[in-house]
Design an enzyme around this catalytic site. Structure first.
Site: not given
Ligand code: MRU
Length: 350
Positions: A52-54, A92, A197, A238, A248-249
């Site tokens: 996970r993470g963009a 996603r 997270q 993201d 973002n999250k």
């Molecule tokens: O749902 P996730 O855990 O994939 O969400 C991740 C985030 O929102 C991060 O802040 C974003 O992807 C930046 S990662 C460098």
């Protein structure tokens, strides 16, 4: 990052004909790697957030396309890459890095002549995307750390470390580099409901990098800011629209409002690949809605009465006006963000 400074874990890696992922759903209890030999396994790992993470999902998907070209029958590497790219991009919806990365690998495959060349081109492009992310992370960390006052107390949300990028991380890279440079005293880590997270992954990563931290309930951020205990908020992204709105999250937007109220700088750390040239503003960003069960249970244990309903938007959009600056590998972008982004942004993939 020098080799000595690399964390002893690798969230995404290409091994011969396999994509190896550190299963983030098991952290921090267990460091278990999974090996994907088929595109479907990579897609499942992205949807279920094992990776996970963009940026990290982009890299995993790029290697997934490379995997597909290797599994293809003779004469069909391009078709296999296209099928895989479509499947992986749909895993996603919010992080633009995912579609961007598979489109890059797809272009490289289409430009190659013959199956063998297509396979080589796919893997070379995926590897390049991963290397570019590592370099971007280093530049973001350096530029972000330079913005911080001595002994800064940072507040961050979700997880933006090596686990989320395959490099040093974005916002967390700023924290790690800032701490190494003696500028960061402590990181307040939002637990980040519902998937936690922050509590599970960011705390684990900061511990691995010897950065002092304390986990806080998401609701505690406003109180710490009101008490003057936060010098800057640093988060990832993201997808960033060309007007500077930032997805973002979920929980990032309220943080930005509270930071503005208390005069605390609100920094977004993200590579240029997170800026989507095709999305003019935040209202056009697709927001992933995940399962109700993620809200109704904690660590698999139900916390709401049987039959309770939930809403679970996984991301929110922070308007550009609440963003102090976006820290990228091409430098620090400030207001007016639309103009700064236009000067720095990547173009669409051919
Ligand atoms: O749902 P996730 O855990 O994939 O969400 C991740 C985030 O929102 C991060 O802040 C974003 O992807 C930046 S990662 C460098």
């Amino acid at each position: 990052m020098s080799d000595a400074a690399r964390p002893a874990y690798e969230p995404v890696a290409w091994l011969d004909r396999r994509v190896r992922l550190l299963d983030q759903t098991r952290l921090p209890a267990e460091e278990r790697y999974i090996e994907c030999r088929e595109v479907e396994q990579v897609a499942e790992a992205i949807s279920s957030m094992r990776v996970r993470g963009a940026p990290a999902i982009g890299i995993a998907a790029a290697y997934g396309v490379a995997l597909a070209t290797r599994a293809a029958e003779t004469g069909s590497a391009v078709a296999a890459a296209e099928r895989a790219a479509a499947r992986l991009a749909a895993a996603r919806p919010t992080a633009v890095n995912l579609g961007w990365a598979v489109a890059r690998v797809g272009s490289a495959v289409r430009a190659a002549t013959g199956d063998a060349a297509a396979r080589d081109a796919a893997l070379a492009e995926a590897t390049r995307i991963h290397e570019e992310q590592r370099a971007a992370d280093r530049a973001i960390a350096e530029a972000g750390a330079a913005l911080l006052p001595e002994g800064a107390r940072l507040l961050t949300h979700c997880n933006t470390g090596p686990l989320a990028t395959g490099g040093l991380g974005t916002a967390l890279g700023v924290a790690i580099a800032g701490h190494r440079a003696g500028r960061v005293a402590i990181v307040w880590v939002d637990e980040t409901r519902p998937r936690l997270q922050g509590a599970r992954l960011t705390a684990w990563e900061l511990g691995r990098h010897d950065v002092p931290y304390a986990v806080i309930a998401d609701d505690a951020a406003a109180t710490l800011m009101a008490r003057g205990e936060v010098d800057a908020v640093v988060v990832g992204a993201d997808r960033i629209a060309t007007n500077g709105d930032v997805a973002n999250k979920i929980g990032t937007y309220p943080l930005a409002i509270v930071a503005a109220h208390h005069g605390v700088p609100f920094y977004v750390a993200a590579p240029l690949s997170t800026i989507d040239p095709m999305t003019p503003d935040g209202a056009r960003i697709p927001i992933e809605e995940r399962a109700e069960s993620e809200v109704l249970a904690v660590d698999g244990r139900p916390v709401a009465p049987a039959g309770a309903r939930a809403r679970n938007p996984a991301f929110d959009v922070t308007p550009a006006a609440l963003v102090t600056a976006i820290v990228t590998e091409a430098g620090v972008l400030r207001a007016p963000l639309a103009a700064s982004i236009a000067g720095a942004a990547r173009g669409p993939v051919a």
